[in-house]
Scaffold this motif. Sequence first.
Motif, PDB file in Angstrom:
ATOM      1  N   PRO A   1       0.814  -1.227   0.000  1.00  0.00           N
ATOM      2  CA  PRO A   1       0.000   0.000   0.000  1.00  0.00           C
ATOM      3  C   PRO A   1       0.848   1.279   0.000  1.00  0.00           C
ATOM      4  O   PRO A   1       1.955   1.307   0.541  1.00  0.00           O
ATOM      5  CB  PRO A   1      -0.806  -0.104   1.298  1.00  0.00           C
ATOM      6  N   ASP A   2       0.303   2.320  -0.598  1.00  0.00           N
ATOM      7  CA  ASP A   2       1.020   3.593  -0.761  1.00  0.00           C
ATOM      8  C   ASP A   2       1.348   4.312   0.538  1.00  0.00           C
ATOM      9  O   ASP A   2       2.159   5.220   0.533  1.00  0.00           O
ATOM     10  CB  ASP A   2       0.211   4.536  -1.651  1.00  0.00           C
ATOM     11  N   ASN A   3       0.747   3.922   1.659  1.00  0.00           N
ATOM     12  CA  ASN A   3       1.031   4.608   2.918  1.00  0.00           C
ATOM     13  C   ASN A   3       2.127   3.923   3.744  1.00  0.00           C
ATOM     14  O   ASN A   3       2.476   4.399   4.817  1.00  0.00           O
ATOM     15  CB  ASN A   3      -0.249   4.741   3.748  1.00  0.00           C
ATOM     16  N   VAL A   4       2.698   2.853   3.240  1.00  0.00           N
ATOM     17  CA  VAL A   4       3.757   2.133   3.957  1.00  0.00           C
ATOM     18  C   VAL A   4       5.091   2.839   3.738  1.00  0.00           C
ATOM     19  O   VAL A   4       5.461   3.156   2.608  1.00  0.00           O
ATOM     20  CB  VAL A   4       3.835   0.662   3.485  1.00  0.00           C
ATOM     21  N   THR A   5       5.825   3.089   4.833  1.00  0.00           N
ATOM     22  CA  THR A   5       7.127   3.756   4.734  1.00  0.00           C
ATOM     23  C   THR A   5       8.292   2.843   5.095  1.00  0.00           C
ATOM     24  O   THR A   5       9.441   3.199   4.874  1.00  0.00           O
ATOM     25  CB  THR A   5       7.182   4.996   5.659  1.00  0.00           C
ATOM     26  N   LYS A   6       7.999   1.661   5.640  1.00  0.00           N
ATOM     27  CA  LYS A   6       9.055   0.783   6.136  1.00  0.00           C
ATOM     28  C   LYS A   6       8.715  -0.677   5.835  1.00  0.00           C
ATOM     29  O   LYS A   6       7.588  -1.115   6.035  1.00  0.00           O
ATOM     30  CB  LYS A   6       9.183   0.983   7.650  1.00  0.00           C
ATOM     31  N   ILE A   7       9.726  -1.415   5.353  1.00  0.00           N
ATOM     32  CA  ILE A   7       9.605  -2.868   5.204  1.00  0.00           C
ATOM     33  C   ILE A   7      10.551  -3.459   6.248  1.00  0.00           C
ATOM     34  O   ILE A   7      11.769  -3.302   6.154  1.00  0.00           O
ATOM     35  CB  ILE A   7       9.977  -3.331   3.789  1.00  0.00           C
ATOM     36  N   SER A   8       9.994  -4.095   7.231  1.00  0.00           N
ATOM     37  CA  SER A   8      10.766  -4.573   8.383  1.00  0.00           C
ATOM     38  C   SER A   8      11.647  -5.782   8.047  1.00  0.00           C
ATOM     39  O   SER A   8      11.519  -6.399   6.990  1.00  0.00           O
ATOM     40  CB  SER A   8       9.823  -4.943   9.529  1.00  0.00           C
ATOM     41  N   GLU A   9      12.500  -6.127   9.006  1.00  0.00           N
ATOM     42  CA  GLU A   9      13.415  -7.241   8.872  1.00  0.00           C
ATOM     43  C   GLU A   9      12.651  -8.532   8.570  1.00  0.00           C
ATOM     44  O   GLU A   9      11.641  -8.828   9.201  1.00  0.00           O
ATOM     45  CB  GLU A   9      14.226  -7.427  10.168  1.00  0.00           C
ATOM     46  N   TYR A  10      13.163  -9.288   7.603  1.00  0.00           N
ATOM     47  CA  TYR A  10      12.673 -10.633   7.246  1.00  0.00           C
ATOM     48  C   TYR A  10      11.194 -10.680   6.850  1.00  0.00           C
ATOM     49  O   TYR A  10      10.571 -11.728   6.913  1.00  0.00           O
ATOM     50  CB  TYR A  10      12.963 -11.625   8.380  1.00  0.00           C
ATOM     51  N   THR A  11      10.612  -9.567   6.418  1.00  0.00           N
ATOM     52  CA  THR A  11       9.193  -9.506   6.075  1.00  0.00           C
ATOM     53  C   THR A  11       8.795 -10.556   5.042  1.00  0.00           C
ATOM     54  O   THR A  11       7.781 -11.224   5.192  1.00  0.00           O
ATOM     55  CB  THR A  11       8.812  -8.107   5.553  1.00  0.00           C
ATOM     56  N   PHE A  12       9.571 -10.707   3.987  1.00  0.00           N
ATOM     57  CA  PHE A  12       9.224 -11.647   2.915  1.00  0.00           C
ATOM     58  C   PHE A  12      10.237 -12.794   2.817  1.00  0.00           C
ATOM     59  O   PHE A  12      10.312 -13.465   1.795  1.00  0.00           O
ATOM     60  CB  PHE A  12       9.133 -10.907   1.572  1.00  0.00           C
ATOM     61  N   LYS A  13      11.008 -13.028   3.846  1.00  0.00           N
ATOM     62  CA  LYS A  13      12.035 -14.081   3.831  1.00  0.00           C
ATOM     63  C   LYS A  13      11.398 -15.433   3.499  1.00  0.00           C
ATOM     64  O   LYS A  13      10.400 -15.826   4.082  1.00  0.00           O
ATOM     65  CB  LYS A  13      12.739 -14.169   5.183  1.00  0.00           C
ATOM     66  N   GLY A  14      12.003 -16.122   2.535  1.00  0.00           N
ATOM     67  CA  GLY A  14      11.551 -17.455   2.178  1.00  0.00           C
ATOM     68  C   GLY A  14      10.295 -17.506   1.333  1.00  0.00           C
ATOM     69  O   GLY A  14       9.738 -18.578   1.126  1.00  0.00           O
ATOM     70  N   CYS A  15       9.850 -16.388   0.820  1.00  0.00           N
ATOM     71  CA  CYS A  15       8.686 -16.382  -0.083  1.00  0.00           C
ATOM     72  C   CYS A  15       9.203 -16.772  -1.472  1.00  0.00           C
ATOM     73  O   CYS A  15       9.369 -15.929  -2.354  1.00  0.00           O
ATOM     74  CB  CYS A  15       8.014 -15.006  -0.105  1.00  0.00           C
ATOM     75  N   SER A  16       9.451 -18.051  -1.641  1.00  0.00           N
ATOM     76  CA  SER A  16      10.169 -18.558  -2.811  1.00  0.00           C
ATOM     77  C   SER A  16       9.421 -18.415  -4.134  1.00  0.00           C
ATOM     78  O   SER A  16      10.029 -18.490  -5.197  1.00  0.00           O
ATOM     79  CB  SER A  16      10.548 -20.019  -2.590  1.00  0.00           C
ATOM     80  N   SER A  17       8.121 -18.194  -4.117  1.00  0.00           N
ATOM     81  CA  SER A  17       7.353 -18.013  -5.358  1.00  0.00           C
ATOM     82  C   SER A  17       7.098 -16.554  -5.689  1.00  0.00           C
ATOM     83  O   SER A  17       6.529 -16.249  -6.741  1.00  0.00           O
ATOM     84  CB  SER A  17       6.007 -18.749  -5.261  1.00  0.00           C
ATOM     85  N   LEU A  18       7.515 -15.656  -4.812  1.00  0.00           N
ATOM     86  CA  LEU A  18       7.279 -14.228  -5.033  1.00  0.00           C
ATOM     87  C   LEU A  18       8.077 -13.759  -6.250  1.00  0.00           C
ATOM     88  O   LEU A  18       9.300 -13.723  -6.224  1.00  0.00           O
ATOM     89  CB  LEU A  18       7.683 -13.424  -3.797  1.00  0.00           C
ATOM     90  N   ALA A  19       7.362 -13.436  -7.322  1.00  0.00           N
ATOM     91  CA  ALA A  19       8.013 -13.042  -8.570  1.00  0.00           C
ATOM     92  C   ALA A  19       7.917 -11.547  -8.829  1.00  0.00           C
ATOM     93  O   ALA A  19       8.715 -10.986  -9.566  1.00  0.00           O
ATOM     94  CB  ALA A  19       7.404 -13.808  -9.746  1.00  0.00           C
ATOM     95  N   SER A  20       6.941 -10.888  -8.216  1.00  0.00           N
ATOM     96  CA  SER A  20       6.712  -9.479  -8.488  1.00  0.00           C
ATOM     97  C   SER A  20       6.317  -8.758  -7.207  1.00  0.00           C
ATOM     98  O   SER A  20       5.481  -9.244  -6.448  1.00  0.00           O
ATOM     99  CB  SER A  20       5.598  -9.342  -9.532  1.00  0.00           C
ATOM    100  N   ILE A  21       6.939  -7.602  -6.996  1.00  0.00           N
ATOM    101  CA  ILE A  21       6.583  -6.780  -5.840  1.00  0.00           C
ATOM    102  C   ILE A  21       6.661  -5.315  -6.238  1.00  0.00           C
ATOM    103  O   ILE A  21       7.589  -4.902  -6.944  1.00  0.00           O
ATOM    104  CB  ILE A  21       7.470  -7.070  -4.613  1.00  0.00           C
ATOM    105  N   THR A  22       5.665  -4.568  -5.841  1.00  0.00           N
ATOM    106  CA  THR A  22       5.644  -3.130  -6.082  1.00  0.00           C
ATOM    107  C   THR A  22       5.831  -2.440  -4.739  1.00  0.00           C
ATOM    108  O   THR A  22       5.037  -2.627  -3.820  1.00  0.00           O
ATOM    109  CB  THR A  22       4.309  -2.701  -6.724  1.00  0.00           C
ATOM    110  N   ILE A  23       6.910  -1.648  -4.646  1.00  0.00           N
ATOM    111  CA  ILE A  23       7.228  -0.931  -3.412  1.00  0.00           C
ATOM    112  C   ILE A  23       6.906   0.544  -3.616  1.00  0.00           C
ATOM    113  O   ILE A  23       7.391   1.165  -4.562  1.00  0.00           O
ATOM    114  CB  ILE A  23       8.716  -1.102  -3.045  1.00  0.00           C
TER     115      ILE A  23
END
Length: 110
Positions: free
Chosen positions: A14-36
């Motif tokens: 979401p557009d209001n997020v300012t921080k991606i914390s430690e290990y948030t997506f760790k091990g998401c082995s199928s994650l192919a696309s992310i919009t930051i």
Amino acid sequence: AFSGCSSLTNIEIPDNVTKISEYTFKGCSSLASITIPHIVNYIGEGAFEGCSSLTNIKIPDNVTKISEYTFSGCSSLTNIIIPESVSEISDNAFSGCSSLTNIEIPDNVT
């Protein structure tokens, strides 16, 4: 938060997020696309560690540091552009990125 979500394939933060914390997506082995969102100013240690299907990522212009193990084990990552705002890249930030063929690093990185 989403650590170990092996079936997650894409996510739009979401557009209001300012921080991606430690290990948030760790091990998401199928994650192919992310919009930051462009307002993100912090990406924590190991945030995308082991996201082996992630092929490219755009780091927002407000991020000042690439933390340890941020993209470690992202074996499908081929392209990354680091914005001028980044002044520090920590140890092992890109370890195991065996497909990385293009990386643009600003001159001011220490």
